[in-house]
Design an enzyme around this catalytic site. Structure first.
Site, mmCIF file in Angstrom:
data_model
loop_
_atom_site.group_PDB
_atom_site.id
_atom_site.type_symbol
_atom_site.label_atom_id
_atom_site.label_comp_id
_atom_site.label_asym_id
_atom_site.label_seq_id
_atom_site.Cartn_x
_atom_site.Cartn_y
_atom_site.Cartn_z
ATOM 1 N N GLU A 85 0.828 -1.215 0.000
ATOM 2 C CA GLU A 85 0.000 0.000 0.000
ATOM 3 C C GLU A 85 0.857 1.258 0.000
ATOM 4 O OE1 GLU A 85 -3.244 -0.020 2.839
ATOM 5 O OE2 GLU A 85 -3.332 2.164 2.806
ATOM 6 N N LYS A 128 -7.498 -0.801 11.309
ATOM 7 C CA LYS A 128 -6.872 -1.202 10.036
ATOM 8 C C LYS A 128 -5.611 -0.380 9.813
ATOM 9 C CE LYS A 128 -6.184 -1.274 5.418
ATOM 10 N NZ LYS A 128 -5.266 -0.419 4.647
#
Ligand code: MEV
Length: 438
Positions: free
Chosen positions: A85, A280
């Site tokens: 990411e 998260k």
């Protein structure tokens, strides 16, 4: 219609790929080339990776990056992270630098107890079972002496075995709830081997126990397995500084920032929709270090999310306060990690990661991983309550968009320069690329 295949695992890699090409990849002839492109030219290294798991066709790369400048309990670390990411490593690095000049991260392992359970059914008198268990317990522990010898020499082993009555939840259901210290190994194989031996011994001993009726002798082992819920294998990480120090070049009003930050954390504590995303963000930091150091991120994920629900509602893992003018952000999380055994001795990049971390013990790795999670949380919430995350995120995402469009090095250079002063959106990047290409 696609026909089922039998004996697939017996095929060699080339045969597996050939089968796949003609069965599922007919419309994508490039696939074979892509699979081969990811093979390592170093054949023994390729074989090592293939043998980590089954039916391997190729390797799946993740970027392996580094976030430097982490001051942890007074020591500076550069933290390796494996993650795809964009902006996670940048955010970690930024948070590390930010806290490096504000006292750094304080972290402490609170406990390191791992759990395994034997789930069994027993139809009979509980008092007799209890009596039998008390007599049998030393025999159980003795039965695993071969398995536990090395672990004992390193200071670990079986800590305790408890009999737990669960018949209020399920008829005839009992457990042997076993606790272990596994020192520097994550301990899954060690714990499961002990549990399976306990089960075998427990069953035999029950069968030979004169006080049991013939039905009671037939206690039925359902399963023996470690638990990935480790609420007594806990690490606490914290950052703190005077509120007045919470300024940086962009933010000049630390009181408002601190108040907004606290409210954001409070919302994550009370609102599960937000808590999941808040956590998260924490897992972005945790998983990437767990992966880079060859640990089992699924186990860590499962254990941490269960812990986030321990009070009956899914909630924030991190907490924040301002007391006497001091801002504090902290988090306690369960982490079962290893720095010996498993992939740690096998995967060359994992060995490099552990070397970068100065050959940590499992306790030290718990500390580093927790810090990576807290840093990520601080960076995310800081962005959310100030600029919003898209600004930073899309800047990092720019490269992904450019790569998708096969941008040349020169196009990349020009557009990176352009977007230093313009907002990145997918359409704005496409537009600028088109202008360049015209
Ligand atoms: C994105 O990967 C993580 C965040 O959504 C975390 C958060 O919202 O706190 C930015």
């Amino acid at each position: 219609m696609i026909a089922p295949i039998s004996g697939f695992s017996k095929l060699d890699k080339e045969e597996k790929i050939a089968w796949l090409s003609k069965t599922y990849l007919k419309d994508f002839p490039k696939a074979e080339k892509v699979l081969r492109q990811y093979w390592n030219i170093d054949l023994p290294l390729q074989q090592l990776h293939e043998e980590f798991t089954e039916n391997t066709l190729s390797n799946f790369y993740l970027p392996f990056g580094i976030a430097p400048n982490f001051l942890i309990n007074g020591e500076l670390f550069a933290i390796p992270m494996a993650i795809e990411e964009s902006s996670v490593i940048a955010a970690a690095s930024k948070a590390a630098k930010y806290w490096q000049t504000r006292g750094g991260f304080k972290v402490q392992v609170l406990d390191t107890i791992k759990i395994g359970q034997i789930h069994f059914l027993y139809r009979g008198d509980f008092k007799k079972l209890k009596h039998f268990f008390n007599e049998c317990k030393p025999v159980l522990i003795d039965s695993v002496s071969n398995i536990t010898r090395n672990m004992k020499n390193r200071g670990g082993g079986v800590l305790n075995i408890e009999l737990r009555d669960k018949t209020h939840l399920l008829d005839d259901y009992y457990q042997l709830h076993c606790s272990f210290e596994t020192i520097d190994s994550m301990g899954a194989n060690f714990i499961n081997s002990c549990l399976e031996k306990f089960s075998e011994t427990f069953k035999t001993e029950a069968y030979n126990y004169d006080e049991f009726s013939s039905e009671e002798k037939q206690l039925e082992i359902i399963m023996s397995i470690l638990s990935n819920y480790v609420p007594d294998c806990i690490v606490r990480a914290e950052v703190s500084c005077p509120v007045s120090d919470l300024t940086d070049e962009k933010h000049r009003d630390p009181e408002t920032f601190a108040a907004k930050f606290l409210t954001a954390v409070r919302i994550a504590e009370i609102e599960p929709y937000r808590a999941v995303t808040h956590n998260k963000g924490i897992m972005n930091g945790i998983d990437s270090v767990v992966l880079a150091t060859g640990n089992d991120f699924r186990a860590v994920e499962a254990g941490i999310h269960a812990y986030a629900s321990k009070d009956g509602q899914y909630s924030s893992l991190s907490h924040a306060s301002v007391e006497n003018g001091v801002f504090k952000l902290w988090m306690e999380i369960p982490l079962a990690l290893g720095t010996v055994g498993g992939l740690t001795n096998l995967h060359p990049l994992v060995k490099v990661a552990l070397e970068i971390l100065q050959k940590p013990t499992a306790r030290k790795l718990m500390e580093i991983v927790a810090v990576a999670g807290l840093a990520q949380n601080f960076a995310a919430v800081k962005s959310l309550v100030t600029t919003g995350i898209q600004q930073g995120h899309m800047k990092m995402h720019l490269m992904n968009i450019l790569n998708q469009q096969n941008a040349t090095p020169q196009e990349k250079e020009e557009l990176i320069h352009y977007f230093k002063h313009h907002t990145v959106t997918h359409s704005s990047v496409m537009e600028q690329l088109e202008i360049l290409r015209r």
